[in-house]
Design a protein around this motif. Structure first.
Motif, PDB file in Angstrom:
ATOM      1  N   TYR A  67       0.811  -1.229   0.000  1.00  0.00           N
ATOM      2  CA  TYR A  67       0.000   0.000   0.000  1.00  0.00           C
ATOM      3  C   TYR A  67       0.841   1.274   0.000  1.00  0.00           C
ATOM      4  CZ  TYR A  67      -4.059  -2.914   0.443  1.00  0.00           C
ATOM      5  OH  TYR A  67      -5.036  -3.843   0.188  1.00  0.00           O
ATOM      6  N   GLY A  68       2.147   1.135  -0.216  1.00  0.00           N
ATOM      7  CA  GLY A  68       3.012   2.305  -0.326  1.00  0.00           C
ATOM      8  C   GLY A  68       3.273   3.003   1.000  1.00  0.00           C
ATOM      9  N   LEU A  69       3.157   2.254   2.089  1.00  0.00           N
ATOM     10  CA  LEU A  69       3.389   2.817   3.421  1.00  0.00           C
ATOM     11  C   LEU A  69       4.788   2.469   3.893  1.00  0.00           C
ATOM     12  CD1 LEU A  69      -0.008   1.682   4.964  1.00  0.00           C
ATOM     13  CD2 LEU A  69       0.608   4.017   4.302  1.00  0.00           C
ATOM     14  N   ASN A  70       5.290   3.234   4.836  1.00  0.00           N
ATOM     15  CA  ASN A  70       6.588   2.954   5.432  1.00  0.00           C
ATOM     16  C   ASN A  70       6.463   1.690   6.268  1.00  0.00           C
ATOM     17  OD1 ASN A  70       8.858   2.838   7.113  1.00  0.00           O
ATOM     18  ND2 ASN A  70       9.043   5.052   7.205  1.00  0.00           N
ATOM     19  N   ASN A  71       7.152   0.642   5.879  1.00  0.00           N
ATOM     20  CA  ASN A  71       7.014  -0.632   6.574  1.00  0.00           C
ATOM     21  C   ASN A  71       7.980  -0.761   7.752  1.00  0.00           C
ATOM     22  OD1 ASN A  71       9.285  -0.980   4.933  1.00  0.00           O
ATOM     23  ND2 ASN A  71       8.958  -3.179   4.777  1.00  0.00           N
ATOM     24  N   ARG A  72       8.419   0.365   8.282  1.00  0.00           N
ATOM     25  CA  ARG A  72       9.225   0.387   9.503  1.00  0.00           C
ATOM     26  C   ARG A  72       8.683   1.398  10.509  1.00  0.00           C
ATOM     27  NH1 ARG A  72      11.565  -4.286   9.451  1.00  0.00           N
ATOM     28  NH2 ARG A  72      12.869  -4.623   7.686  1.00  0.00           N
ATOM     29  N   ASP A  73       7.739   2.226  10.086  1.00  0.00           N
ATOM     30  CA  ASP A  73       7.245   3.287  10.961  1.00  0.00           C
ATOM     31  C   ASP A  73       5.815   3.035  11.441  1.00  0.00           C
ATOM     32  OD1 ASP A  73       7.075   5.568  12.415  1.00  0.00           O
ATOM     33  OD2 ASP A  73       7.377   6.936  10.762  1.00  0.00           O
ATOM     34  N   TYR A  74       4.988   2.452  10.638  1.00  0.00           N
ATOM     35  CA  TYR A  74       3.643   2.020  11.019  1.00  0.00           C
ATOM     36  C   TYR A  74       2.794   3.128  11.643  1.00  0.00           C
ATOM     37  CZ  TYR A  74       6.466  -2.224  10.805  1.00  0.00           C
ATOM     38  OH  TYR A  74       7.353  -3.194  10.434  1.00  0.00           O
ATOM     39  N   GLU A  75       2.761   4.309  11.029  1.00  0.00           N
ATOM     40  CA  GLU A  75       1.994   5.419  11.584  1.00  0.00           C
ATOM     41  C   GLU A  75       0.507   5.356  11.258  1.00  0.00           C
ATOM     42  OE1 GLU A  75       3.622   9.326  11.251  1.00  0.00           O
ATOM     43  OE2 GLU A  75       5.361   8.783  12.420  1.00  0.00           O
ATOM     44  N   THR A  76       0.051   4.265  10.713  1.00  0.00           N
ATOM     45  CA  THR A  76      -1.386   4.039  10.560  1.00  0.00           C
ATOM     46  C   THR A  76      -1.660   2.554  10.665  1.00  0.00           C
ATOM     47  OG1 THR A  76      -3.344   4.402   9.172  1.00  0.00           O
ATOM     48  CG2 THR A  76      -1.308   3.914   8.020  1.00  0.00           C
ATOM     49  N   ASN A  77      -2.779   2.230  11.288  1.00  0.00           N
ATOM     50  CA  ASN A  77      -3.264   0.859  11.225  1.00  0.00           C
ATOM     51  C   ASN A  77      -3.895   0.694   9.846  1.00  0.00           C
ATOM     52  OD1 ASN A  77      -2.637   0.102  13.885  1.00  0.00           O
ATOM     53  ND2 ASN A  77      -4.524   0.995  14.645  1.00  0.00           N
ATOM     54  N   ILE A  78      -3.989  -0.522   9.410  1.00  0.00           N
ATOM     55  CA  ILE A  78      -4.689  -0.812   8.157  1.00  0.00           C
ATOM     56  C   ILE A  78      -5.876  -1.701   8.500  1.00  0.00           C
ATOM     57  CG2 ILE A  78      -4.561  -1.840   5.858  1.00  0.00           C
ATOM     58  CD1 ILE A  78      -1.491  -1.578   6.008  1.00  0.00           C
ATOM     59  N   LEU A  79      -7.027  -1.338   8.003  1.00  0.00           N
ATOM     60  CA  LEU A  79      -8.194  -2.212   8.075  1.00  0.00           C
ATOM     61  C   LEU A  79      -8.427  -2.718   6.665  1.00  0.00           C
ATOM     62  CD1 LEU A  79     -10.724  -3.481   9.355  1.00  0.00           C
ATOM     63  CD2 LEU A  79     -11.935  -1.366   8.763  1.00  0.00           C
ATOM     64  N   ILE A  80      -8.417  -4.030   6.486  1.00  0.00           N
ATOM     65  CA  ILE A  80      -8.729  -4.627   5.189  1.00  0.00           C
ATOM     66  C   ILE A  80     -10.073  -5.310   5.342  1.00  0.00           C
ATOM     67  CG2 ILE A  80      -8.054  -6.283   3.424  1.00  0.00           C
ATOM     68  CD1 ILE A  80      -5.134  -5.822   4.326  1.00  0.00           C
ATOM     69  N   GLU A  81     -11.042  -4.809   4.592  1.00  0.00           N
ATOM     70  CA  GLU A  81     -12.399  -5.337   4.657  1.00  0.00           C
ATOM     71  C   GLU A  81     -12.919  -5.514   3.245  1.00  0.00           C
ATOM     72  OE1 GLU A  81     -16.354  -4.549   7.305  1.00  0.00           O
ATOM     73  OE2 GLU A  81     -15.067  -2.836   6.911  1.00  0.00           O
ATOM     74  N   ASP A  82     -13.380  -6.706   2.925  1.00  0.00           N
ATOM     75  CA  ASP A  82     -13.834  -7.037   1.575  1.00  0.00           C
ATOM     76  C   ASP A  82     -12.772  -6.677   0.538  1.00  0.00           C
ATOM     77  OD1 ASP A  82     -16.298  -7.980   2.546  1.00  0.00           O
ATOM     78  OD2 ASP A  82     -17.129  -5.957   2.545  1.00  0.00           O
TER      79      ASP A  82
END
Length: 159
Positions: A67-82
């Motif tokens: 999703y193009g996010l920083n995979n070391r900083d995690y400044e957002t949770n991700i909700l994957i639904e449907d």
């Protein structure tokens, strides 16, 4: 975060296959604030809808990259639904509302424009370790909840 089609991760060879038949919360496993939210969801999710993936797991990191996010900083949770990913305030409101009443009352906050909600979310996210602290090791579910986590504790990298 770039908008991607639903289930786009199915076509990404860097994302391991995973069960996505339930809504999934990808969270920062070393953040006490984030892990606290997971505990709240586990306690109030009477239907057992949600599954969880620590961001520090190989699958969590792959999804952040996808999703193009920083995979070391995690400044957002991700909700994957449907098959669709939701981030920041929109994802958090959707997570809470999915717990049923009285949590659905958070939907009233949707009247606040995202342009105002997301900066507040980002402020908390940037300061989450100062607000609540940081775990010395990643969140590990209790044996009762282990089946709701898609990444086994043994595959989570040390925090």
């Amino acid at each position: 975060m770039r908008p991607l089609p639903a289930y786009s991760y199915h076509n990404d060879p860097t994302v391991p296959a995973f069960a996505d038949d339930h809504p999934i919360i990808v969270f920062d496993g070393e953040c006490i604030f984030c892990s606290g939210w997971v505990n709240v969801v586990l306690r109030h999710d009477r239907q057992g809808r949600y599954r969880f993936i620590p961001a520090q797991s190989p699958l969590g990191e792959a999804l952040y990259r996808h999703y193009g996010l920083n995979n070391r900083d995690y400044e957002t949770n991700i909700l994957i639904e449907d098959g669709t990913a939701f981030f920041k305030s929109g994802g958090s409101l959707r997570m809470a509302a999915g717990l049923g009443f009285p949590w659905t009352l958070v939907n009233i906050l949707r009247v606040i424009p995202r342009a105002l909600r997301d900066p507040l979310y980002e402020l908390v996210a940037r300061n989450r370790y100062r607000i609540a602290g940081r775990r010395k090791s990643c969140f590990v579910p209790t044996p009762d909840h282990r089946g709701r986590f898609l990444a086994s504790a043994s595959r989570i990298r040390a925090c």
